[in-house]
Design a protein around this motif. Structure first.
Motif, PDB file in Angstrom:
ATOM      1  N   ILE A 112       0.851  -1.185   0.000  1.00 12.49           N
ATOM      2  CA  ILE A 112       0.000   0.000   0.000  1.00 12.49           C
ATOM      3  C   ILE A 112       0.886   1.234   0.000  1.00 12.49           C
ATOM      4  CG2 ILE A 112      -1.740   1.314   1.264  1.00 12.49           C
ATOM      5  CD1 ILE A 112      -2.704  -1.276   2.495  1.00 12.49           C
ATOM      6  N   GLY A 113       0.576   2.201  -0.876  1.00 17.74           N
ATOM      7  CA  GLY A 113       1.353   3.428  -0.928  1.00 17.74           C
ATOM      8  C   GLY A 113       0.825   4.360  -2.001  1.00 17.74           C
ATOM      9  N   LYS A 114       1.742   5.170  -2.531  1.00 19.31           N
ATOM     10  CA  LYS A 114       1.399   6.068  -3.632  1.00 19.31           C
ATOM     11  C   LYS A 114       2.240   5.714  -4.850  1.00 19.31           C
ATOM     12  CE  LYS A 114      -0.295   9.945  -0.857  1.00 19.31           C
ATOM     13  NZ  LYS A 114      -1.677   9.764  -1.356  1.00 19.31           N
ATOM     14  N   TYR A 115       1.756   6.076  -6.032  1.00 17.39           N
ATOM     15  CA  TYR A 115       2.427   5.657  -7.258  1.00 17.39           C
ATOM     16  C   TYR A 115       2.433   6.759  -8.305  1.00 17.39           C
ATOM     17  CZ  TYR A 115      -1.849   5.551 -10.007  1.00 17.39           C
ATOM     18  OH  TYR A 115      -2.978   5.938 -10.693  1.00 17.39           O
ATOM     19  N   GLU A 116       3.335   6.598  -9.263  1.00 11.78           N
ATOM     20  CA  GLU A 116       3.330   7.325 -10.535  1.00 11.78           C
ATOM     21  C   GLU A 116       3.634   6.292 -11.611  1.00 11.78           C
ATOM     22  OE1 GLU A 116       6.270  10.378 -10.473  1.00 11.78           O
ATOM     23  OE2 GLU A 116       5.212  11.608  -8.976  1.00 11.78           O
ATOM     24  N   VAL A 117       2.937   6.337 -12.743  1.00 12.58           N
ATOM     25  CA  VAL A 117       3.175   5.359 -13.797  1.00 12.58           C
ATOM     26  C   VAL A 117       2.917   5.971 -15.164  1.00 12.58           C
ATOM     27  CG1 VAL A 117       0.804   4.442 -13.774  1.00 12.58           C
ATOM     28  CG2 VAL A 117       2.685   2.989 -14.563  1.00 12.58           C
ATOM     29  N   SER A 118       3.699   5.530 -16.159  1.00 16.98           N
ATOM     30  CA  SER A 118       3.464   5.929 -17.546  1.00 16.98           C
ATOM     31  C   SER A 118       4.101   4.882 -18.443  1.00 16.98           C
ATOM     32  CB  SER A 118       4.064   7.308 -17.845  1.00 16.98           C
ATOM     33  OG  SER A 118       5.473   7.287 -17.693  1.00 16.98           O
ATOM     34  N   GLY A 119       3.494   4.674 -19.602  1.00 16.36           N
ATOM     35  CA  GLY A 119       4.036   3.709 -20.556  1.00 16.36           C
ATOM     36  C   GLY A 119       2.969   2.760 -21.043  1.00 16.36           C
ATOM     37  N   ARG A 120       3.367   1.510 -21.282  1.00 19.11           N
ATOM     38  CA  ARG A 120       2.441   0.491 -21.756  1.00 19.11           C
ATOM     39  C   ARG A 120       2.471  -0.725 -20.830  1.00 19.11           C
ATOM     40  NH1 ARG A 120       0.389   1.438 -26.645  1.00 19.11           N
ATOM     41  NH2 ARG A 120      -0.291  -0.731 -26.854  1.00 19.11           N
ATOM     42  N   LEU A 121       1.286  -1.157 -20.450  1.00 21.89           N
ATOM     43  CA  LEU A 121       1.140  -2.374 -19.670  1.00 21.89           C
ATOM     44  C   LEU A 121       0.905  -3.523 -20.646  1.00 21.89           C
ATOM     45  CD1 LEU A 121       1.115  -3.310 -16.707  1.00 21.89           C
ATOM     46  CD2 LEU A 121      -1.380  -3.174 -16.792  1.00 21.89           C
ATOM     47  N   ILE A 122       1.988  -3.990 -21.209  1.00 25.30           N
ATOM     48  CA  ILE A 122       2.026  -5.025 -22.248  1.00 25.30           C
ATOM     49  C   ILE A 122       1.395  -4.506 -23.534  1.00 25.30           C
ATOM     50  CG2 ILE A 122       1.479  -7.391 -22.886  1.00 25.30           C
ATOM     51  CD1 ILE A 122       1.435  -8.114 -19.918  1.00 25.30           C
ATOM     52  N   VAL A 123       0.068  -4.426 -23.606  1.00 26.67           N
ATOM     53  CA  VAL A 123      -0.585  -3.964 -24.843  1.00 26.67           C
ATOM     54  C   VAL A 123      -1.381  -2.684 -24.643  1.00 26.67           C
ATOM     55  CG1 VAL A 123      -0.714  -6.282 -25.799  1.00 26.67           C
ATOM     56  CG2 VAL A 123      -2.634  -5.424 -24.442  1.00 26.67           C
ATOM     57  N   LEU A 124      -1.621  -2.275 -23.401  1.00 29.78           N
ATOM     58  CA  LEU A 124      -2.456  -1.106 -23.138  1.00 29.78           C
ATOM     59  C   LEU A 124      -1.625   0.072 -22.639  1.00 29.78           C
ATOM     60  CD1 LEU A 124      -5.564  -2.584 -21.250  1.00 29.78           C
ATOM     61  CD2 LEU A 124      -5.385  -1.950 -23.671  1.00 29.78           C
ATOM     62  N   PRO A 125      -1.910   1.283 -23.123  1.00 28.71           N
ATOM     63  CA  PRO A 125      -1.261   2.464 -22.547  1.00 28.71           C
ATOM     64  C   PRO A 125      -1.763   2.671 -21.124  1.00 28.71           C
ATOM     65  CG  PRO A 125      -2.993   3.133 -24.064  1.00 28.71           C
ATOM     66  CD  PRO A 125      -2.859   1.638 -24.213  1.00 28.71           C
ATOM     67  N   VAL A 126      -0.890   3.201 -20.270  1.00 30.78           N
ATOM     68  CA  VAL A 126      -1.281   3.455 -18.885  1.00 30.78           C
ATOM     69  C   VAL A 126      -0.532   4.663 -18.365  1.00 30.78           C
ATOM     70  CG1 VAL A 126       0.471   1.848 -17.999  1.00 30.78           C
ATOM     71  CG2 VAL A 126      -1.495   2.435 -16.570  1.00 30.78           C
ATOM     72  N   GLU A 127      -1.240   5.495 -17.607  1.00 27.20           N
ATOM     73  CA  GLU A 127      -0.607   6.630 -16.948  1.00 27.20           C
ATOM     74  C   GLU A 127      -1.474   7.081 -15.786  1.00 27.20           C
ATOM     75  OE1 GLU A 127      -1.280  10.700 -18.729  1.00 27.20           O
ATOM     76  OE2 GLU A 127      -1.360   9.471 -20.556  1.00 27.20           O
ATOM     77  N   GLY A 128      -0.835   7.699 -14.808  1.00 26.84           N
ATOM     78  CA  GLY A 128      -1.577   8.201 -13.663  1.00 26.84           C
ATOM     79  C   GLY A 128      -0.710   8.341 -12.437  1.00 26.84           C
ATOM     80  N   SER A 129      -1.317   8.857 -11.368  1.00 30.35           N
ATOM     81  CA  SER A 129      -0.644   8.994 -10.077  1.00 30.35           C
ATOM     82  C   SER A 129      -1.715   9.051  -9.004  1.00 30.35           C
ATOM     83  CB  SER A 129       0.231  10.251 -10.031  1.00 30.35           C
ATOM     84  OG  SER A 129      -0.558  11.414 -10.201  1.00 30.35           O
ATOM     85  N   GLY A 130      -1.363   8.538  -7.844  1.00 33.13           N
ATOM     86  CA  GLY A 130      -2.318   8.534  -6.742  1.00 33.13           C
ATOM     87  C   GLY A 130      -2.019   7.423  -5.756  1.00 33.13           C
ATOM     88  N   ASP A 131      -3.043   6.939  -5.084  1.00 30.38           N
ATOM     89  CA  ASP A 131      -2.897   5.853  -4.123  1.00 30.38           C
ATOM     90  C   ASP A 131      -2.984   4.508  -4.836  1.00 30.38           C
ATOM     91  OD1 ASP A 131      -2.810   7.673  -1.974  1.00 30.38           O
ATOM     92  OD2 ASP A 131      -5.000   7.705  -1.851  1.00 30.38           O
TER      93      ASP A 131
END
Length: 238
Positions: A112-131
């Motif tokens: 459990i924590g906080k995150y930042e992410v960007s890029g591709r999750l295998i075949v899907l684009p993904v981005e965001g930040s939060g818990d």
């Protein structure tokens, strides 16, 4: 996890070993060794504050960096729980006490924590930040560690973990929950979560290494603090 190194060291060196946290065993008495390990687990996992050894459940990691080829992520202020329920098996320690291998079998680990992410999750684009929250099912972690010996301030020989290599494998579904993906766009967020939860094995294979390395590194620091206070000459009886 740091139990695995300390117990293996105490129980598998030649001779009869003794330590206040474990029952003394002969090296070839596997029943005694197994009982000693299981008896010592709850005592060591709570930590040893007077030696600077923190609790291994929960573990707190300030930052985890996942700089991977197609996806970049960071976890901040992450709390990891569940290691107290892991079982250690398949100890292998070489005769000169310079390397150890073992398996860590965990029924459930929670992050459990906080995150930042960007890029591709295998075949899907993904981005965001939060818990975020990750809840694994069964996990197997094979640890291969190199040990080293040195002379402590007491003039005696001490052992420590020099480095480690991991091979981790998810054995059952993982629940992924990342708040505020795509700045809260529900349809895009739902699609990513559906894909991740349905393809948990492939996703874990892609993203797991930085997270497990950060956890083991944190624990290794505590292990070495503990081993720094334990002289080889004091625990190995010829």
């Amino acid at each position: 996890m740091f139990l695995s190194v300390s117990i293996a060291f105490f129980c598998f060196a030649s001779g009869v070993l003794t330590n206040s946290l474990i029952t003394p065993c002969k090296v070839n008495d596997l029943v005694c060794v197994d009982k000693s390990i299981k008896g010592a687990i709850p005592k060591i996992l709570v930590g040893i504050p007077e030696l600077g050894v923190e609790s291994s459940d929960p573990i707190f990691v300030d930052q985890i960096d996942g700089n991977l080829s197609i996806i970049k992520y960071k976890f901040f202020n992450t709390t990891i729980t569940g290691f107290k329920n892991c079982e250690i098996s398949n100890f292998k320690l070489n005769e000169d006490i310079t390397a150890i291998k073992y398996d860590l079998n965990c029924p459930k680990i929670s992050l459990i924590g906080k995150y930042e992410v960007s890029g591709r999750l295998i075949v899907l684009p993904v981005e965001g930040s939060g818990d975020f929250q990750l809840i694994t099912g069964k996990y197997s972690i094979h640890v291969d560690s190199e040990l080293k010996k040195g002379t402590g301030s007491d003039g005696k020989t001490h052992i420590s973990i020099k480095n480690f290599k991991l091979k981790s494998k998810a054995l059952s579904p993982i629940k992924f929950d990342f708040k505020n993906l795509f700045n809260g766009q529900k349809d895009l967020s739902d699609a990513v979560h559906k894909f991740a939860n349905e393809n948990w094995f492939e996703v874990s294979e892609l993203v797991q290494e930085p997270t497990w390395n950060a956890c083991i590194k944190k624990v290794t620091t505590n292990v070495n603090k503990y081993l720094k206070n334990v002289a080889l000459e004091d625990i190995v009886l010829q």
